[in-house]
Design an enzyme around this catalytic site. Structure first.
Site, PDB file in Angstrom:
ATOM      1  N   LYS A 169       0.826  -1.210   0.000  1.00  0.00           N
ATOM      2  CA  LYS A 169       0.000   0.000   0.000  1.00  0.00           C
ATOM      3  C   LYS A 169       0.862   1.264   0.000  1.00  0.00           C
ATOM      4  O   LYS A 169       0.529   2.267  -0.645  1.00  0.00           O
ATOM      5  CB  LYS A 169      -0.949   0.007   1.211  1.00  0.00           C
ATOM      6  N   GLU A 208       0.537   6.714  -6.694  1.00  0.00           N
ATOM      7  CA  GLU A 208      -0.585   7.679  -6.710  1.00  0.00           C
ATOM      8  C   GLU A 208      -0.040   9.119  -6.810  1.00  0.00           C
ATOM      9  O   GLU A 208      -0.550   9.927  -7.586  1.00  0.00           O
ATOM     10  CB  GLU A 208      -1.363   7.474  -5.414  1.00  0.00           C
TER      11      GLU A 208
HETATM   12  N1  LIG Z   1      -9.662   8.547   3.930  1.00  0.00           N
HETATM   13  C1  LIG Z   1      -9.050   7.848   2.997  1.00  0.00           C
HETATM   14  O1  LIG Z   1      -9.152   8.124   1.785  1.00  0.00           O
HETATM   15  C2  LIG Z   1      -8.239   6.644   3.359  1.00  0.00           C
HETATM   16  C3  LIG Z   1      -7.797   6.442   4.644  1.00  0.00           C
HETATM   17  N2  LIG Z   1      -7.018   5.358   4.934  1.00  0.00           N
HETATM   18  C4  LIG Z   1      -6.540   5.112   6.289  1.00  0.00           C
HETATM   19  O2  LIG Z   1      -7.595   4.593   7.075  1.00  0.00           O
HETATM   20  C5  LIG Z   1      -7.437   5.008   8.437  1.00  0.00           C
HETATM   21  C6  LIG Z   1      -8.700   5.730   8.881  1.00  0.00           C
HETATM   22  O3  LIG Z   1      -8.868   6.820   8.008  1.00  0.00           O
HETATM   23  P1  LIG Z   1     -10.218   7.695   7.970  1.00  0.00           P
HETATM   24  O4  LIG Z   1     -11.409   6.830   8.184  1.00  0.00           O
HETATM   25  O5  LIG Z   1     -10.116   8.533   6.748  1.00  0.00           O
HETATM   26  O6  LIG Z   1      -9.999   8.605   9.265  1.00  0.00           O
HETATM   27  P2  LIG Z   1     -11.113   9.443  10.069  1.00  0.00           P
HETATM   28  O7  LIG Z   1     -10.366  10.526  10.748  1.00  0.00           O
HETATM   29  O8  LIG Z   1     -12.250   9.795   9.177  1.00  0.00           O
HETATM   30  O9  LIG Z   1     -11.656   8.384  11.147  1.00  0.00           O
HETATM   31  C7  LIG Z   1     -10.886   7.871  12.189  1.00  0.00           C
HETATM   32  C8  LIG Z   1     -11.834   7.465  13.305  1.00  0.00           C
HETATM   33  O10 LIG Z   1     -11.109   6.772  14.307  1.00  0.00           O
HETATM   34  C9  LIG Z   1     -11.594   7.206  15.562  1.00  0.00           C
HETATM   35  N3  LIG Z   1     -10.571   6.943  16.557  1.00  0.00           N
HETATM   36  C10 LIG Z   1      -9.376   7.564  16.708  1.00  0.00           C
HETATM   37  N4  LIG Z   1      -8.684   6.999  17.713  1.00  0.00           N
HETATM   38  C11 LIG Z   1      -9.458   5.990  18.191  1.00  0.00           C
HETATM   39  C12 LIG Z   1      -9.286   5.036  19.223  1.00  0.00           C
HETATM   40  N5  LIG Z   1      -8.165   5.016  19.960  1.00  0.00           N
HETATM   41  N6  LIG Z   1     -10.285   4.159  19.464  1.00  0.00           N
HETATM   42  C13 LIG Z   1     -11.420   4.188  18.722  1.00  0.00           C
HETATM   43  N7  LIG Z   1     -11.640   5.072  17.710  1.00  0.00           N
HETATM   44  C14 LIG Z   1     -10.660   5.951  17.465  1.00  0.00           C
HETATM   45  C15 LIG Z   1     -11.938   8.663  15.385  1.00  0.00           C
HETATM   46  O11 LIG Z   1     -12.865   9.109  16.385  1.00  0.00           O
HETATM   47  C16 LIG Z   1     -12.538   8.645  13.982  1.00  0.00           C
HETATM   48  O12 LIG Z   1     -13.933   8.425  14.011  1.00  0.00           O
HETATM   49  C17 LIG Z   1      -6.177   5.890   8.464  1.00  0.00           C
HETATM   50  O13 LIG Z   1      -5.063   5.110   8.783  1.00  0.00           O
HETATM   51  C18 LIG Z   1      -6.073   6.373   7.011  1.00  0.00           C
HETATM   52  O14 LIG Z   1      -4.764   6.740   6.655  1.00  0.00           O
HETATM   53  C19 LIG Z   1      -6.686   4.418   3.992  1.00  0.00           C
HETATM   54  C20 LIG Z   1      -7.107   4.580   2.694  1.00  0.00           C
HETATM   55  C21 LIG Z   1      -7.897   5.705   2.262  1.00  0.00           C
HETATM   56  O1  LIG Z   2      -4.190   6.275   1.237  1.00  0.00           O
HETATM   57  C1  LIG Z   2      -4.918   7.101   0.735  1.00  0.00           C
HETATM   58  C2  LIG Z   2      -5.251   7.063  -0.711  1.00  0.00           C
HETATM   59  O2  LIG Z   2      -4.676   5.965  -1.320  1.00  0.00           O
HETATM   60  C3  LIG Z   2      -5.488   8.172   1.602  1.00  0.00           C
HETATM   61  O3  LIG Z   2      -6.349   9.041   0.917  1.00  0.00           O
HETATM   62  C4  LIG Z   2      -4.432   8.907   2.345  1.00  0.00           C
HETATM   63  O4  LIG Z   2      -5.048   9.655   3.384  1.00  0.00           O
HETATM   64  C5  LIG Z   2      -3.635   9.816   1.467  1.00  0.00           C
HETATM   65  O5  LIG Z   2      -2.763  10.556   2.274  1.00  0.00           O
HETATM   66  P1  LIG Z   2      -1.456  11.288   1.677  1.00  0.00           P
HETATM   67  O6  LIG Z   2      -1.927  12.119   0.508  1.00  0.00           O
HETATM   68  O7  LIG Z   2      -0.945  12.087   2.821  1.00  0.00           O
HETATM   69  O8  LIG Z   2      -0.505  10.207   1.272  1.00  0.00           O
END
Ligand SMILES: NC(=O)C1=CN([C@@H]2O[C@H](COP(=O)(O)OP(=O)(O)OC[C@H]3O[C@@H](n4cnc5c(N)ncnc54)[C@H](O)[C@@H]3O)[C@@H](O)[C@H]2O)C=CC1
Ligand SMILES: O=C(CO)[C@H](O)[C@H](O)COP(=O)(O)O
Length: 300
Positions: A169, A176
């Site tokens: 990833k 990307e």
């Molecule tokens: N948003 C995106 O496009 C993508 C995100 N990711 C990854 O997925 C993961 C989550 O990303 P998102 O959903 O975008 O983040 P987000 O910020 O939208 O959600 C994270 C959630 O985790 C909760 N949280 C934080 N600490 C916690 C804990 N100790 N216990 C329980 N809940 C907790 C927060 O309250 C929040 O609801 C990250 O590692 C991100 O890098 C991976 C691919 C794509």
């Molecule tokens: O993993 C991703 C997409 O593939 C997520 O969107 C990630 O949050 C991108 O973060 P950054 O632009 O800082 O690498």
């Protein structure tokens, strides 16, 4: 099957929803009571703590973490630890560094799967692409959930041993960055070039049969449709960058040349700089060696 989902933000809600829709029994927890309530409205059983979630899951726990990478993963694992044994499986679906994942796999009693997740919130309907590392038996045990969360059986696979999922990833994200940079440069030349072009029309035409069609190009088309050909008031500032930095660091360590990925990362850093020191120095040096006029900040 029963699945615990911890972390119910943009991505975790989708993991929970798609699992519920596929007929799995989901127990959900987030530090935010509001996020937990949203998952409950969509059919998950709410838990009010990590301990409560574990009690509700019973034996042979299957737990998916979708919390921010870094401290939140370690904090959640610390809360989980008293409730886990070797029959349990924990999936980290976030963007964790692969070395943190191999460390966590060694430290955790449960089988640990590092799962790179691609597609973002826009993939809620279609499903994600999942790149999984860790023990084969644990991957097999999670296949019914992976089938539900991914686009289908072809949308996930076991890449190899612990760390390999997040490693793949990480490199995906480096690619990307490079693709975003390439599209950006092409559209910049078109925008500043000889013809008065409608960028949405260019992107749409390219997306229909052109060699360079892609989802990122579809997102370019959407951006021009929603913001205008000149991108309106969208700022010249790109945030983020951790996964791209890791990709470049790893490439240096492996002595693999990745100049295009590095350049894309550097452009991202550059976007946050107002008045690059190196350019100011070059401006002044031209005076030093050639007595060329120095452009001054007040001359803007
Ligand atoms: N948003 C995106 O496009 C993508 C995100 N990711 C990854 O997925 C993961 C989550 O990303 P998102 O959903 O975008 O983040 P987000 O910020 O939208 O959600 C994270 C959630 O985790 C909760 N949280 C934080 N600490 C916690 C804990 N100790 N216990 C329980 N809940 C907790 C927060 O309250 C929040 O609801 C990250 O590692 C991100 O890098 C991976 C691919 C794509
Ligand atoms: O993993 C991703 C997409 O593939 C997520 O969107 C990630 O949050 C991108 O973060 P950054 O632009 O800082 O690498």
């Amino acid at each position: 099957m029963e699945l615990g989902v911890i972390g119910l933000g943009r991505m975790g809600q989708i993991v929970a929803n798609r699992s519920v829709e596929a007929g799995h029994d989901v127990v959900a927890f987030d530090l935010s009571a509001e996020a937990t309530a949203t998952a409950a409205e969509n059919g998950a059983e709410p838990a009010d703590s990590v301990a409560d979630l574990c009690e509700r899951l019973g034996e042979e726990k299957r737990i998916w973490l979708m919390v921010p990478a870094g401290d939140a993963v370690d904090a959640t694992l610390a809360d989980l630890e008293p409730h886990l044994d070797g029959d349990d499986v924990v999936v980290d679906g976030g963007n964790s560094h692969f070395e943190a994942s191999t460390r966590r796999a060694e430290e955790t009693d449960a089988a640990y799967l590092d799962c790179g997740t691609s597609g973002g919130p826009a993939s809620a309907e279609a499903g994600f692409s999942l790149m999984v590392g860790g023990p084969a038996w644990a991957y097999e045990a999670m296949v019914p959930v992976f089938d539900a969360v991914a686009t289908g059986p072809d949308g996930h696979d076991r890449m190899g041993e612990s760390g390999s999922g997040h490693y793949v990833k990480m490199v995906h994200n480096g690619v990307e960055y490079a693709l975003m940079q390439a599209y950006g440069e092409g559209f910049e030349l078109l925008a500043d070039g000889r013809y008065d072009l409608d960028m949405e029309s260019v992107a749409r035409t390219w997306n229909n049969g052109a060699v360079i069609r892609s989802w990122l190009l579809e997102l370019c088309e959407e951006a021009f449709r929603e913001e205008g050909s000149d991108l309106g008031d969208v700022a010249d500032h790109v945030a983020g960058g951790s996964t791209g930095t890791w990709t470049v660091e790893e490439a240096l360590e492996q002595e693999v040349p990745v100049p295009i990925i590095y350049q894309a990362l550097a452009e991202r850093f550059d976007s946050r700089n107002e008045g690059r020191f190196s350019r100011r120095l070059a401006n002044r040096l031209r005076y030093g060696f050639g007595r060329h006029e120095v452009a001054r900040r007040s001359d803007d």
